[in-house]
Design a protein around this motif. Structure first.
Motif, PDB file in Angstrom:
ATOM      1  N   VAL A 106       0.857  -1.185   0.000  1.00  0.00           N
ATOM      2  CA  VAL A 106       0.000   0.000   0.000  1.00  0.00           C
ATOM      3  C   VAL A 106       0.892   1.233   0.000  1.00  0.00           C
ATOM      4  CG1 VAL A 106      -1.726   1.322   1.275  1.00  0.00           C
ATOM      5  CG2 VAL A 106      -1.871  -1.174   1.196  1.00  0.00           C
ATOM      6  N   LEU A 107       0.607   2.192  -0.870  1.00  0.00           N
ATOM      7  CA  LEU A 107       1.376   3.439  -0.928  1.00  0.00           C
ATOM      8  C   LEU A 107       1.000   4.308   0.270  1.00  0.00           C
ATOM      9  CD1 LEU A 107       0.988   4.312  -4.732  1.00  0.00           C
ATOM     10  CD2 LEU A 107       2.545   2.692  -3.631  1.00  0.00           C
ATOM     11  N   ILE A 108       2.009   4.717   1.067  1.00  0.00           N
ATOM     12  CA  ILE A 108       1.702   5.416   2.323  1.00  0.00           C
ATOM     13  C   ILE A 108       2.303   6.824   2.378  1.00  0.00           C
ATOM     14  CG2 ILE A 108       1.341   3.323   3.666  1.00  0.00           C
ATOM     15  CD1 ILE A 108       4.187   3.570   4.701  1.00  0.00           C
ATOM     16  N   ASP A 109       2.669   7.379   1.220  1.00  0.00           N
ATOM     17  CA  ASP A 109       3.000   8.801   1.187  1.00  0.00           C
ATOM     18  C   ASP A 109       2.573   9.384  -0.156  1.00  0.00           C
ATOM     19  OD1 ASP A 109       4.907   8.067  -0.663  1.00  0.00           O
ATOM     20  OD2 ASP A 109       6.611   8.932   0.413  1.00  0.00           O
ATOM     21  N   ALA A 110       2.775  10.690  -0.314  1.00  0.00           N
ATOM     22  CA  ALA A 110       2.290  11.368  -1.519  1.00  0.00           C
ATOM     23  C   ALA A 110       3.161  11.085  -2.734  1.00  0.00           C
ATOM     24  CB  ALA A 110       2.223  12.874  -1.271  1.00  0.00           C
ATOM     25  N   GLY A 111       4.359  10.551  -2.523  1.00  0.00           N
ATOM     26  CA  GLY A 111       5.232  10.226  -3.634  1.00  0.00           C
ATOM     27  C   GLY A 111       6.124  11.387  -4.033  1.00  0.00           C
ATOM     28  N   LYS A 112       7.190  11.042  -4.765  1.00  0.00           N
ATOM     29  CA  LYS A 112       8.134  12.043  -5.241  1.00  0.00           C
ATOM     30  C   LYS A 112       8.466  11.751  -6.695  1.00  0.00           C
ATOM     31  CE  LYS A 112      12.640  14.113  -4.279  1.00  0.00           C
ATOM     32  NZ  LYS A 112      13.825  14.125  -3.382  1.00  0.00           N
ATOM     33  N   VAL A 113       8.344  12.763  -7.527  1.00  0.00           N
ATOM     34  CA  VAL A 113       8.581  12.606  -8.957  1.00  0.00           C
ATOM     35  C   VAL A 113      10.003  13.032  -9.294  1.00  0.00           C
ATOM     36  CG1 VAL A 113       7.840  13.270 -11.277  1.00  0.00           C
ATOM     37  CG2 VAL A 113       6.159  13.065  -9.439  1.00  0.00           C
ATOM     38  N   THR A 114      10.726  12.173 -10.030  1.00  0.00           N
ATOM     39  CA  THR A 114      12.032  12.530 -10.555  1.00  0.00           C
ATOM     40  C   THR A 114      11.974  12.466 -12.086  1.00  0.00           C
ATOM     41  OG1 THR A 114      12.900  10.265 -10.549  1.00  0.00           O
ATOM     42  CG2 THR A 114      13.125  11.544  -8.512  1.00  0.00           C
ATOM     43  N   GLU A 115      13.104  12.635 -12.715  1.00  0.00           N
ATOM     44  CA  GLU A 115      13.136  12.649 -14.177  1.00  0.00           C
ATOM     45  C   GLU A 115      12.698  11.317 -14.777  1.00  0.00           C
ATOM     46  OE1 GLU A 115      16.356  13.446 -17.802  1.00  0.00           O
ATOM     47  OE2 GLU A 115      16.902  13.849 -15.713  1.00  0.00           O
ATOM     48  N   LYS A 116      13.013  10.202 -14.082  1.00  0.00           N
ATOM     49  CA  LYS A 116      12.753   8.887 -14.650  1.00  0.00           C
ATOM     50  C   LYS A 116      11.838   8.008 -13.806  1.00  0.00           C
ATOM     51  CE  LYS A 116      17.184   8.689 -17.095  1.00  0.00           C
ATOM     52  NZ  LYS A 116      18.463   7.933 -17.271  1.00  0.00           N
ATOM     53  N   THR A 117      11.505   8.421 -12.596  1.00  0.00           N
ATOM     54  CA  THR A 117      10.727   7.546 -11.704  1.00  0.00           C
ATOM     55  C   THR A 117       9.651   8.297 -10.944  1.00  0.00           C
ATOM     56  OG1 THR A 117      12.193   7.858  -9.785  1.00  0.00           O
ATOM     57  CG2 THR A 117      12.768   6.081 -11.335  1.00  0.00           C
ATOM     58  N   HIS A 118       8.720   7.500 -10.397  1.00  0.00           N
ATOM     59  CA  HIS A 118       7.768   7.962  -9.380  1.00  0.00           C
ATOM     60  C   HIS A 118       8.070   7.159  -8.128  1.00  0.00           C
ATOM     61  CE1 HIS A 118       5.087  10.440 -11.884  1.00  0.00           C
ATOM     62  NE2 HIS A 118       5.333   9.567 -12.834  1.00  0.00           N
ATOM     63  N   GLY A 119       8.599   7.822  -7.113  1.00  0.00           N
ATOM     64  CA  GLY A 119       9.002   7.115  -5.902  1.00  0.00           C
ATOM     65  C   GLY A 119       7.960   7.219  -4.807  1.00  0.00           C
ATOM     66  N   PHE A 120       7.695   6.097  -4.118  1.00  0.00           N
ATOM     67  CA  PHE A 120       6.719   6.066  -3.022  1.00  0.00           C
ATOM     68  C   PHE A 120       7.281   5.270  -1.849  1.00  0.00           C
ATOM     69  CE2 PHE A 120       3.948   6.890  -6.611  1.00  0.00           C
ATOM     70  CZ  PHE A 120       2.965   7.727  -6.099  1.00  0.00           C
ATOM     71  N   LYS A 121       6.918   5.706  -0.668  1.00  0.00           N
ATOM     72  CA  LYS A 121       7.107   4.868   0.502  1.00  0.00           C
ATOM     73  C   LYS A 121       5.912   3.926   0.575  1.00  0.00           C
ATOM     74  CE  LYS A 121       7.427   5.022   5.558  1.00  0.00           C
ATOM     75  NZ  LYS A 121       7.413   5.894   6.767  1.00  0.00           N
ATOM     76  N   VAL A 122       6.178   2.627   0.731  1.00  0.00           N
ATOM     77  CA  VAL A 122       5.099   1.641   0.725  1.00  0.00           C
ATOM     78  C   VAL A 122       5.162   0.787   1.978  1.00  0.00           C
ATOM     79  CG1 VAL A 122       5.176   1.554  -1.799  1.00  0.00           C
ATOM     80  CG2 VAL A 122       6.346  -0.214  -0.477  1.00  0.00           C
ATOM     81  N   GLU A 123       4.010   0.260   2.336  1.00  0.00           N
ATOM     82  CA  GLU A 123       3.913  -0.713   3.426  1.00  0.00           C
ATOM     83  C   GLU A 123       3.645  -2.089   2.824  1.00  0.00           C
ATOM     84  OE1 GLU A 123       0.851  -1.917   7.003  1.00  0.00           O
ATOM     85  OE2 GLU A 123       1.024   0.205   6.456  1.00  0.00           O
TER      86      GLU A 123
END
Length: 705
Positions: A106-123
């Motif tokens: 489950v995605l547990i934060d708003a996420g962070k966008v970079t040039e090549k990825t969408h990063g999320f903290k997940v549980e």
């Protein structure tokens, strides 16, 4: 003195609880002993309370104090142990995560966008391991390949991911930032990059409802700012300052604000919450001192502070600041006979009770130190000068705030960031009033966003105002010696500086000469530590092969001078040099290296070229750097003796050829070699019983003479 200290009970409680948190984090093996101790001490304390006051009042006072402090220490230890998820038997750390076939998360934060990825903290909720689904859990950082599907991911989405997980690795270079420990304090121990097509969305809305609405509100307000502020840098500053969204700040902008000592403006925290508090307090000033109005004032003020925290995504820094101001407001409303230091300590006690690992957060440390510095030093500095003209008086007040905050936070700034902004007092004269204007006008823009004509004008004014502020901040960077860079102190030395500051504060408060003597002693010990370290650096002779990821980097040191060689591509990547190489250079006292100004061609060549090999004699040691393929017809009459052979850039195609050319005492394969070649070489080296070192597996190679 004793009566004065009795007024600071919570400060002592926080100190002992913090010691317990440190012990519980780094010495977890004593859990059962501490639990037994906590139970026994709690029973003793309750028993002592029952018989309190019968006899020996002095002895009882000391006993109660000792028991209370031991309880705080034990509570801090046990809380840190219990809140650390890695002790759970069903945690991902208990299995080999490289053998995981798939997992649900489950995605547990708003996420962070970079040039090549969408990063999320997940549980992680369960994993497919050994052919069956098992209930292993834990948090991880997941980076999804950027595509049209990953762009639509949001907080609370539940995913099925076909992938293994990789455990975070410790730093591989001397004094490199410990990213594994940093994320470990946030209960994150794994990460993984997921390519397109290897994940599937199962459900949505599985997160915390309040957090979900907070993130959605922040994204809606972000859309308003996107619409009405046109300049990219102005938009990035406005978002960072108002909503705490820092993803769009470019490195040049970050570096300029950091060099000016104004980076705190771009991180939504105490300054911004303090501005909101000031606005509400001014509007409700007439209610503040009324008997019945105090409660109304407190309720409205706290509500507004937490509403602001809500629209910023309830980030930890804003929650921390809101909690701090909430305690101050409540203490004022209840007319408690307390002091600001005790109130701040009480807020820290509550925060650390919920999340003990905040203690290791740089933001937490800087926030409380800055407030303590402002509370103690600002009034005393402000009283040194008096101005009749209101404008000069306000400028002097802001300057005193800047100096007080800088005095309290400078040692941590030197420890973590290795630089000191020389003109911080000038930059703060600009950015603090500017932050007040930008924050208020941005919030006003959000309120009137339904009125397009007015919103266009407000957005236009915000845009150009920020451009002016950016110009002034960048101008400070061009002043001579705008930043003292390249400063290195270690943790004990930073503590000695803080001990000196503490004794200075006691001297100012108590007017006792002994405190001034202790200040001088602390600074003397700090200076002695630096001199001893520099003497050791001067005596040191060392060769280092760095792990910079797919690139070659070699340093050969003799005291404070060195030969440093890197590939041209790495030399252009200043961020990699700063992250992987610069910390060890600072610690060693190498004054002529800085990642922003390093040019490989300016280095004096130590090696001699010989048919594609680089040869050097250093301290009677024969070093050979094999960095490119040799001609197929090239050969030696007999193998050459070498104390150290460094192989780079897949120069050795067949490991059998190595023994035809060389008889090395030690072989080093650096990070520029491919994984496939390294595995082939390892098998051959072990077969021939050769002494070898693999940099990508073990980290930087250090060879001391």
């Amino acid at each position: 003195m004793r009566q004065a200290w009795n007024r600071y009970a919570f400060i002592r409680f926080v100190v002992f609880m913090s010691l317990g948190i440190v012990a519980g984090t780094f010495l977890p093996d004593y859990f059962e002993i501490i639990l037994l101790l906590f139970s026994a001490i709690a029973a003793m304390y309750l028993s002592a309370q029952f018989f309190r006051g019968y006899q020996f009042p002095s002895f009882q006072s000391i006993s109660f104090a000792v028991l209370a402090f031991l309880i705080c220490f034990s509570f801090g230890y046990l809380n840190a142990f219990w809140k650390s998820e890695k002790h759970d038997e069903a945690h991902l750390l208990k299995i080999n995560t490289s053998e995981i076939e798939a997992f649900e998360a489950v995605l547990i934060d708003a996420g962070k966008v970079t040039e090549k990825t969408h990063g999320f903290k997940v549980e992680i909720q369960q994993v497919l391991f050994g052919g069956e689904w098992q209930k292993y859990s834990g948090n991880a950082m997941i980076y999804f390949q950027k595509d049209s599907l990953s762009e639509n991911l949001k907080y609370g989405d539940k995913l099925l991911v076909k992938s293994r997980l990789s455990e975070l690795e410790p730093p591989k270079n001397p004094l490199e930032f410990n990213y594994k420990r940093f994320l470990g304090f946030d209960q994150i121990y794994h990460q993984q990059y997921i390519t397109s097509g290897n994940w599937l969305k199962l459900d949505e809305g599985k997160g915390n409802l309040i957090m979900a609405y907070s993130i959605q509100t922040g994204q809606y307000l972000e859309g308003i700012m996107n619409e009405y502020i046109q300049n990219d840098r102005s938009l990035a500053i406005a978002k960072a300052l108002t909503l705490g969204i820092k993803d769009e700040l470019d490195n040049e902008l970050r570096n300029a604000y950091a060099a000016a000592g104004a980076m705190h403006v771009l991180a939504v925290s105490g300054l911004h919450v303090g501005i909101i508090f000031l606005i509400v307090s001014t509007l409700l000033k007439r209610w503040r001192n009324r008997k019945r109005g105090r409660i109304f004032f407190a309720v409205i003020n706290i509500s507004v502070l937490w509403a602001y925290a809500f629209i910023t995504g309830l980030s930890p820094s804003v929650q921390r600041a809101a909690m701090m101001f909430s305690f101050i407001i409540l203490a004022q409303a209840m007319k408690r006979q307390t002091n600001i230091y005790n109130t701040l300590a009480a807020s820290a006690f509550v925060l650390l009770s919920f999340d003990p690992f905040l203690l290791f957060s740089v933001g937490f440390q800087l926030s409380y130190l800055a407030v303590l510095g402002i509370v103690f030093f600002q009034p005393r500095l402000y009283g040194l000068l008096q101005f009749e003209f209101v404008l000069w008086d306000k400028l002097w007040a802001i300057t005193c705030v800047s100096i007080a905050a800088q005095l309290a936070t400078a040692p941590l700034g030197l420890l973590y960031f290795h630089q000191f902004p020389t003109y911080f007092f000038l930059s703060n004269l600009v950015v603090i009033p500017a932050a007040f204007v930008i924050l208020n006008s941005s919030l006003f823009l959000m309120i009137i966003s339904f009125w397009d004509w007015a919103s266009d004008w407000i957005g236009f004014l915000i845009d150009h105002f920020i451009q002016i502020i950016n110009y002034l901040v960048f101008s400070l960077d061009y002043l001579p010696n705008s930043t003292i860079d390249g400063i290195f102190i270690n943790t004990p030395e930073s503590w000695l500086i803080y001990i000196a500051i503490f004794f200075i504060a006691l001297f100012i408060s108590e007017k006792k000469l002994n405190y001034l003597k202790l200040t001088v002693l602390s600074l003397f010990l700090m200076s002695a530590s630096i001199c001893l370290r520099q003497y050791e650096n001067f005596q040191e002779k060392k060769l280092i092969v760095y792990d910079t990821g797919k690139h070659h980097a070699l340093a050969i040191r003799n005291g404070f001078s060195q030969y440093f060689k890197v590939e041209d591509e790495l030399a252009k990547d200043k961020n990699k040099l700063r992250f992987h190489v610069y910390p060890s250079q600072l610690q060693a006292g190498i004054a002529d290296f800085h990642p922003d100004h390093f040019e490989p061609e300016n280095q004096k060549e130590l090696f001699e070229d010989f048919h594609g090999l680089k040869l050097a004699i250093w301290e009677d040691k024969r070093i050979i750097h094999w960095h490119q393929e040799l001609d197929k017809n090239f050969t030696f009459k007999e193998p050459i003796d070498a104390d150290l052979l460094i192989i780079s850039n897949n120069a050795l195609e067949k490991p059998e050829k190595l023994l035809e050319f060389f008889k090395p005492e030690k072989i080093v394969l650096d990070a520029s070699n491919s994984y496939y070649n390294i595995q082939n070489f390892k098998a051959k080296f072990e077969e021939e019983n050769l002494d070898y070192y693999i940099v990508p597996e073990k980290g930087a190679f250090e060879w001391k003479l």
